[in-house]
Motif scaffolding. Sequence first.
Motif, PDB file in Angstrom:
ATOM      1  N   LEU A 166     -11.946  -2.853  37.545  1.00 43.41           N
ATOM      2  CA  LEU A 166     -12.562  -2.491  38.821  1.00 43.41           C
ATOM      3  C   LEU A 166     -11.563  -1.760  39.709  1.00 43.41           C
ATOM      4  CD1 LEU A 166     -15.088  -2.705  40.601  1.00 43.41           C
ATOM      5  CD2 LEU A 166     -14.190  -4.867  41.446  1.00 43.41           C
ATOM      6  N   VAL A 214     -11.820  -8.469  34.713  1.00 39.53           N
ATOM      7  CA  VAL A 214     -12.830  -7.749  35.480  1.00 39.53           C
ATOM      8  C   VAL A 214     -12.200  -7.025  36.669  1.00 39.53           C
ATOM      9  CG1 VAL A 214     -14.956  -7.987  36.814  1.00 39.53           C
ATOM     10  CG2 VAL A 214     -14.638  -9.334  34.767  1.00 39.53           C
ATOM     11  N   SER A 237     -11.022  -3.641  30.024  1.00 42.93           N
ATOM     12  CA  SER A 237     -11.063  -5.101  29.947  1.00 42.93           C
ATOM     13  C   SER A 237     -10.403  -5.590  28.665  1.00 42.93           C
ATOM     14  CB  SER A 237     -12.514  -5.583  30.016  1.00 42.93           C
ATOM     15  OG  SER A 237     -12.566  -6.978  30.012  1.00 42.93           O
ATOM     16  N   CYS A 274      -8.376   2.351  32.580  1.00 42.40           N
ATOM     17  CA  CYS A 274      -9.655   2.539  33.254  1.00 42.40           C
ATOM     18  C   CYS A 274      -9.620   3.771  34.149  1.00 42.40           C
ATOM     19  CB  CYS A 274     -10.011   1.297  34.073  1.00 42.40           C
ATOM     20  SG  CYS A 274     -11.662   1.385  34.778  1.00 42.40           S
ATOM     21  N   GLY A 309     -14.903   0.574  31.497  1.00 40.65           N
ATOM     22  CA  GLY A 309     -14.760  -0.814  31.911  1.00 40.65           C
ATOM     23  C   GLY A 309     -14.516  -1.743  30.739  1.00 40.65           C
ATOM     24  N   VAL A 352     -18.821   3.135  39.653  1.00 39.14           N
ATOM     25  CA  VAL A 352     -17.904   1.995  39.750  1.00 39.14           C
ATOM     26  C   VAL A 352     -18.635   0.709  39.363  1.00 39.14           C
ATOM     27  CG1 VAL A 352     -16.558   0.597  41.369  1.00 39.14           C
ATOM     28  CG2 VAL A 352     -16.383   3.082  41.432  1.00 39.14           C
ATOM     29  N   PHE A 353     -19.876   0.562  39.813  1.00 38.97           N
ATOM     30  CA  PHE A 353     -20.675  -0.609  39.440  1.00 38.97           C
ATOM     31  C   PHE A 353     -20.840  -0.697  37.932  1.00 38.97           C
ATOM     32  CE2 PHE A 353     -24.913  -1.999  38.115  1.00 38.97           C
ATOM     33  CZ  PHE A 353     -24.840  -3.338  38.471  1.00 38.97           C
ATOM     34  N   CYS A 364     -18.993   0.592  35.638  1.00 43.52           N
ATOM     35  CA  CYS A 364     -17.697   0.321  35.018  1.00 43.52           C
ATOM     36  C   CYS A 364     -17.388  -1.177  35.087  1.00 43.52           C
ATOM     37  CB  CYS A 364     -16.622   1.134  35.731  1.00 43.52           C
ATOM     38  SG  CYS A 364     -15.017   1.040  34.968  1.00 43.52           S
ATOM     39  N   ALA A 365     -17.628  -1.789  36.229  1.00 41.74           N
ATOM     40  CA  ALA A 365     -17.418  -3.237  36.355  1.00 41.74           C
ATOM     41  C   ALA A 365     -18.378  -4.004  35.452  1.00 41.74           C
ATOM     42  CB  ALA A 365     -17.592  -3.666  37.810  1.00 41.74           C
TER      43      ALA A 365
END
Length: 124
Positions: free
Chosen positions: A65, A61, A53, A13, A49, A100-101, A103-104
Motif C-alpha cells: 500500500l 499489506v 506482498s 510495488c 500488490g 491504489v485500492f 493494489c491493496a
Amino acid sequence: MRSERGWAGVICCFVLFIVVCLFLLLNMKGAFRASGHPELGLLFFVVPGAVASFMSSQQRVLLPLLGAILATPVCLIVMRVWIFSDRSFWQELAWMCSAVFWCALGALCFLFISGLFVARRGRQ
C-alpha cells in the motif's frame, strides 16, 4: 535483513505500479472503452500488490500500500505532462485512487491465499 526485505516490497510495488499504469495508458487506450467497460483495466493493479506482498516479509499489506501511494503522484505527473488525456485532473485522481485500492486488494488476496496454504499444511 528484515528492513531490506520490507523496502524491497515497497520498491517492487512502486515500480510495478508505474509499469502497469504506463502499460494501461499507452497500450490499452480505448480498448476497454470500446468494450463498454472502460475501467476493467484497473484489475491489472492487483498484480503489483500481490507480487509486493510476496516480496515483503512483514506487514504484507501495508508495504505494498505504501509503494502504491508513493507511485500515485509519479503516475499523475506522467499522465498530466506526457500523456494527453481527455479526462479532468479529478477524474484521473479518482482513477488513481481506485488503482491504489485494487493494489491493496491484491496484497490482501495474496495474504489470504498464503494463509490458506499455511493452514492446510498445519492440518497435515
